[in-house]
Enzyme design. Structure first.
Site, PDB file in Angstrom:
ATOM      1  N   CYS A   2       0.863  -1.173   0.000  1.00  0.00           N
ATOM      2  CA  CYS A   2       0.000   0.000   0.000  1.00  0.00           C
ATOM      3  C   CYS A   2       0.902   1.227   0.000  1.00  0.00           C
ATOM      4  O   CYS A   2       2.116   1.118   0.120  1.00  0.00           O
ATOM      5  CB  CYS A   2      -0.887   0.030   1.233  1.00  0.00           C
ATOM      6  SG  CYS A   2      -2.126  -1.277   1.276  1.00  0.00           S
ATOM      7  N   LEU A  51      -3.751  -1.629  -1.830  1.00  0.00           N
ATOM      8  CA  LEU A  51      -3.773  -2.873  -2.578  1.00  0.00           C
ATOM      9  C   LEU A  51      -4.627  -3.808  -1.729  1.00  0.00           C
ATOM     10  O   LEU A  51      -4.220  -4.200  -0.636  1.00  0.00           O
ATOM     11  CB  LEU A  51      -2.368  -3.452  -2.753  1.00  0.00           C
ATOM     12  CG  LEU A  51      -2.291  -4.809  -3.439  1.00  0.00           C
ATOM     13  CD1 LEU A  51      -2.782  -4.718  -4.879  1.00  0.00           C
ATOM     14  CD2 LEU A  51      -0.868  -5.335  -3.403  1.00  0.00           C
ATOM     15  N   GLU A  75       2.159  -5.765   6.836  1.00  0.00           N
ATOM     16  CA  GLU A  75       1.629  -7.081   7.162  1.00  0.00           C
ATOM     17  C   GLU A  75       2.077  -7.415   8.570  1.00  0.00           C
ATOM     18  O   GLU A  75       3.277  -7.415   8.879  1.00  0.00           O
ATOM     19  CB  GLU A  75       2.153  -8.128   6.183  1.00  0.00           C
ATOM     20  CG  GLU A  75       1.621  -9.504   6.437  1.00  0.00           C
ATOM     21  CD  GLU A  75       2.152 -10.539   5.448  1.00  0.00           C
ATOM     22  OE1 GLU A  75       1.842 -11.728   5.663  1.00  0.00           O
ATOM     23  OE2 GLU A  75       2.867 -10.169   4.509  1.00  0.00           O
TER      24      GLU A  75
END
Length: 168
Positions: A2, A51, A75
């Site tokens: 992102c 994303l 993440e």
């Protein structure tokens, strides 16, 4: 992947800078082609390009919880562990994404929350009441987080190209 960016300024009324904010967002499009979001006040602009991977419907950003607003790229490998610990303190969750876990961890543990996160990430949490920003990045530095401060303007972004658009 992102893209995140933000501007905090006492010199620029960011509500009147929609073209600038759109240009900055567009520099991040290659990092997040699926969705975009913005939080804009007179002194603050937070920009997110997404994303979409997890929780496509509910994982939009910037995300709000109480007085905090987050833009997040990353993440979190221990999402379930941190979520369960937060649930033991009475937190509930509306999404399945790690962004909400990071945001509520910040609500619970403030700056110390980053010590509980295992993953690759870069994020910024804005406190609407205090008008302050907390930013963090993973210990290894996998996710990019560039920033600059000039006079009364602080800006950050996932790409240097985005920062070059900020006035001054």
């Amino acid at each position: 992947m992102c893209g995140i960016a933000g501007i905090l300024s006492n010199d620029i009324d960011l509500r009147g800078q929609k073209p600038l904010i759109e240009d900055i967002s567009n520099t991040l499009k290659m990092r997040g082609p699926d969705a975009k979001g913005e939080y804009i006040t007179a002194e603050t602009a937070l920009i997110h390009r997404r994303l979409s991977v997890i929780d496509v419907e509910k994982g939009s950003q910037p995300m709000r919880f109480g007085k905090y607003i987050i833009v997040y790229n990353g993440e979190l490998y221990n999402t379930d562990e941190v979520r369960n610990e937060l649930k033991s303190f009475g937190y509930s969750f509306d999404t399945h994404c790690d962004t909400e876990v990071v945001l509520k961890a910040f609500d619970r543990w403030k700056e110390d929350s980053v010590k509980r996160l295992n993953g690759i990430f870069a994020y910024a949490v804005y406190d609407e009441k205090e008008k302050s920003l907390f930013a963090a990045r993973d210990r290894i530095g996998v996710k990019p987080f560039y920033y600059t401060k000039k006079k009364n303007t602080f800006a950050f972004a996932s790409r240097i190209k985005s920062l070059l658009l900020v006035p001054n």
